[in-house]
Design a protein around this motif. Sequence first.
Motif, PDB file in Angstrom:
ATOM      1  N   LEU A  18      -2.549   1.142   9.690  1.00 31.79           N
ATOM      2  CA  LEU A  18      -3.199   1.022   8.382  1.00 31.79           C
ATOM      3  C   LEU A  18      -2.396   0.091   7.477  1.00 31.79           C
ATOM      4  CD1 LEU A  18      -5.461   1.896   6.465  1.00 31.79           C
ATOM      5  CD2 LEU A  18      -4.013   3.808   5.759  1.00 31.79           C
ATOM      6  N   ALA A  19      -1.074   0.208   7.512  1.00 32.18           N
ATOM      7  CA  ALA A  19      -0.236  -0.665   6.693  1.00 32.18           C
ATOM      8  C   ALA A  19      -0.471  -2.131   7.053  1.00 32.18           C
ATOM      9  CB  ALA A  19       1.232  -0.304   6.883  1.00 32.18           C
ATOM     10  N   ARG A  20      -0.558  -2.427   8.361  1.00 30.23           N
ATOM     11  CA  ARG A  20      -0.796  -3.797   8.794  1.00 30.23           C
ATOM     12  C   ARG A  20      -2.143  -4.306   8.300  1.00 30.23           C
ATOM     13  NH1 ARG A  20      -3.962  -5.788  12.230  1.00 30.23           N
ATOM     14  NH2 ARG A  20      -4.472  -3.779  13.177  1.00 30.23           N
ATOM     15  N   MET A  21      -3.166  -3.449   8.385  1.00 27.19           N
ATOM     16  CA  MET A  21      -4.495  -3.845   7.946  1.00 27.19           C
ATOM     17  C   MET A  21      -4.527  -4.134   6.450  1.00 27.19           C
ATOM     18  SD  MET A  21      -6.636  -1.077  10.218  1.00 27.19           S
ATOM     19  CE  MET A  21      -8.225  -1.465   9.510  1.00 27.19           C
ATOM     20  N   VAL A  22      -3.835  -3.285   5.666  1.00 28.12           N
ATOM     21  CA  VAL A  22      -3.800  -3.500   4.218  1.00 28.12           C
ATOM     22  C   VAL A  22      -3.080  -4.802   3.892  1.00 28.12           C
ATOM     23  CG1 VAL A  22      -2.909  -2.607   2.031  1.00 28.12           C
ATOM     24  CG2 VAL A  22      -3.951  -1.042   3.662  1.00 28.12           C
ATOM     25  N   ILE A  23      -1.942  -5.034   4.550  1.00 32.44           N
ATOM     26  CA  ILE A  23      -1.189  -6.268   4.312  1.00 32.44           C
ATOM     27  C   ILE A  23      -2.030  -7.489   4.683  1.00 32.44           C
ATOM     28  CG2 ILE A  23       0.788  -7.630   5.095  1.00 32.44           C
ATOM     29  CD1 ILE A  23       2.308  -4.960   5.369  1.00 32.44           C
ATOM     30  N   ASP A  24      -2.727  -7.433   5.828  1.00 31.75           N
ATOM     31  CA  ASP A  24      -3.578  -8.548   6.243  1.00 31.75           C
ATOM     32  C   ASP A  24      -4.663  -8.825   5.213  1.00 31.75           C
ATOM     33  OD1 ASP A  24      -2.105  -8.847   8.529  1.00 31.75           O
ATOM     34  OD2 ASP A  24      -3.568  -7.921   9.874  1.00 31.75           O
ATOM     35  N   HIS A  25      -5.288  -7.744   4.718  1.00 34.31           N
ATOM     36  CA  HIS A  25      -6.371  -7.911   3.739  1.00 34.31           C
ATOM     37  C   HIS A  25      -5.844  -8.505   2.441  1.00 34.31           C
ATOM     38  CE1 HIS A  25     -10.176  -7.100   1.674  1.00 34.31           C
ATOM     39  NE2 HIS A  25      -9.400  -6.815   0.634  1.00 34.31           N
ATOM     40  N   MET A  26      -4.761  -7.948   1.920  1.00 31.89           N
ATOM     41  CA  MET A  26      -4.223  -8.419   0.646  1.00 31.89           C
ATOM     42  C   MET A  26      -3.753  -9.870   0.762  1.00 31.89           C
ATOM     43  SD  MET A  26      -4.635  -5.997  -1.554  1.00 31.89           S
ATOM     44  CE  MET A  26      -3.548  -6.486  -2.898  1.00 31.89           C
ATOM     45  N   THR A  27      -3.130 -10.215   1.872  1.00 33.87           N
ATOM     46  CA  THR A  27      -2.650 -11.582   2.059  1.00 33.87           C
ATOM     47  C   THR A  27      -3.804 -12.572   2.094  1.00 33.87           C
ATOM     48  OG1 THR A  27      -0.730 -10.788   3.309  1.00 33.87           O
ATOM     49  CG2 THR A  27      -1.323 -13.101   3.573  1.00 33.87           C
ATOM     50  N   THR A  28      -4.905 -12.176   2.748  1.00 33.65           N
ATOM     51  CA  THR A  28      -6.050 -13.072   2.917  1.00 33.65           C
ATOM     52  C   THR A  28      -6.935 -13.139   1.684  1.00 33.65           C
ATOM     53  OG1 THR A  28      -6.079 -12.593   5.285  1.00 33.65           O
ATOM     54  CG2 THR A  28      -8.065 -13.580   4.354  1.00 33.65           C
ATOM     55  N   HIS A  29      -7.204 -11.970   1.077  1.00 34.99           N
ATOM     56  CA  HIS A  29      -8.221 -11.898   0.024  1.00 34.99           C
ATOM     57  C   HIS A  29      -7.669 -11.710  -1.385  1.00 34.99           C
ATOM     58  CE1 HIS A  29     -11.339 -11.744   3.106  1.00 34.99           C
ATOM     59  NE2 HIS A  29     -10.618 -10.828   3.731  1.00 34.99           N
ATOM     60  N   CYS A  30      -6.430 -11.307  -1.529  1.00 34.60           N
ATOM     61  CA  CYS A  30      -5.879 -11.014  -2.852  1.00 34.60           C
ATOM     62  C   CYS A  30      -4.521 -11.683  -3.046  1.00 34.60           C
ATOM     63  CB  CYS A  30      -5.754  -9.506  -3.058  1.00 34.60           C
ATOM     64  SG  CYS A  30      -7.268  -8.575  -2.760  1.00 34.60           S
ATOM     65  N   PRO A  31      -4.448 -13.002  -2.914  1.00 32.84           N
ATOM     66  CA  PRO A  31      -3.151 -13.669  -3.066  1.00 32.84           C
ATOM     67  C   PRO A  31      -2.612 -13.502  -4.484  1.00 32.84           C
ATOM     68  CG  PRO A  31      -4.933 -15.277  -3.072  1.00 32.84           C
ATOM     69  CD  PRO A  31      -5.541 -13.959  -2.702  1.00 32.84           C
ATOM     70  N   GLY A  32      -1.305 -13.449  -4.596  1.00 28.82           N
ATOM     71  CA  GLY A  32      -0.686 -13.312  -5.902  1.00 28.82           C
ATOM     72  C   GLY A  32      -0.834 -14.583  -6.725  1.00 28.82           C
ATOM     73  N   THR A  33      -0.645 -14.444  -8.032  1.00 30.67           N
ATOM     74  CA  THR A  33      -0.717 -15.569  -8.951  1.00 30.67           C
ATOM     75  C   THR A  33       0.543 -15.577  -9.805  1.00 30.67           C
ATOM     76  OG1 THR A  33      -1.782 -14.320 -10.734  1.00 30.67           O
ATOM     77  CG2 THR A  33      -3.226 -15.289  -9.053  1.00 30.67           C
ATOM     78  N   GLU A  34       0.648 -16.563 -10.688  1.00 33.66           N
ATOM     79  CA  GLU A  34       1.797 -16.607 -11.590  1.00 33.66           C
ATOM     80  C   GLU A  34       1.789 -15.424 -12.549  1.00 33.66           C
ATOM     81  OE1 GLU A  34       2.308 -20.249 -13.614  1.00 33.66           O
ATOM     82  OE2 GLU A  34       2.874 -21.379 -11.832  1.00 33.66           O
ATOM     83  N   ALA A  35       0.596 -14.894 -12.836  1.00 35.89           N
ATOM     84  CA  ALA A  35       0.499 -13.746 -13.751  1.00 35.89           C
ATOM     85  C   ALA A  35       1.026 -12.475 -13.105  1.00 35.89           C
ATOM     86  CB  ALA A  35      -0.945 -13.554 -14.195  1.00 35.89           C
ATOM     87  N   GLY A  36       0.799 -12.309 -11.813  1.00 41.60           N
ATOM     88  CA  GLY A  36       1.243 -11.085 -11.145  1.00 41.60           C
ATOM     89  C   GLY A  36       1.007 -11.125  -9.654  1.00 41.60           C
TER      90      GLY A  36
END
Length: 202
Positions: A18-36
């Motif tokens: 589950l941790a791997r799946m969450v990391i994969d999703h966040m990396t692909t669909h929710c990249p960080g920005t300068e704001a946060g």
Amino acid sequence: MLNTATQAQTTVLPGPELARMVIDHMTTHCPGTEAGDWEIGQHPTDRTIGIVWRVGAAGFTQPGVRGTTLYRWLNSLKDAGFAVVVRTDMAVFGRPDEESATAWWLSVDRWFLAAGRHRAPVQRATPPKPTPSVTLPLKTRPADLKHYVTGEFPESVTFEYKPTGREVIANYPNWSERIPYPEAWLTDLAAANHPALSPEGL
């Protein structure tokens, strides 16, 4: 990202997968920005996954920016089949008895593929008639419309009058959200401003 052909009937519980799946999703669909940006950790006992807001390169940001970003992450994870909730307690920071006014992190405890998620869209022979709508500014800050994640108040409300019924939409500074169970004052306001009551009608 997910092999739905082999996992269509699978529920993934807390653990390394589950941790791997969450990391994969966040990396692909929710990249960080300068704001946060985000940081992921795993609870030492129940193995649930925590996604924590971290200040970005820009430094201090307004709470509303943090809340808006968390809310987008929340919706993205839900749409992908993750069971995720918003957390306002500060347990992830070692202060379980402390509550924040707005959210700082999300908690994921499983992944599942909801039935019908990949259903083909319905084909329409003719384009639907445009839905009449009315948008009204809000001069006050009604408590029942304060957003549960960001703590923000809407600047206006939109009433959409559909054949199947009326929809009420709160327009916050950076996004809009449907109100599934509007209070009586909103229902009355929608009825009083129905386009059919105007001189031009529908």
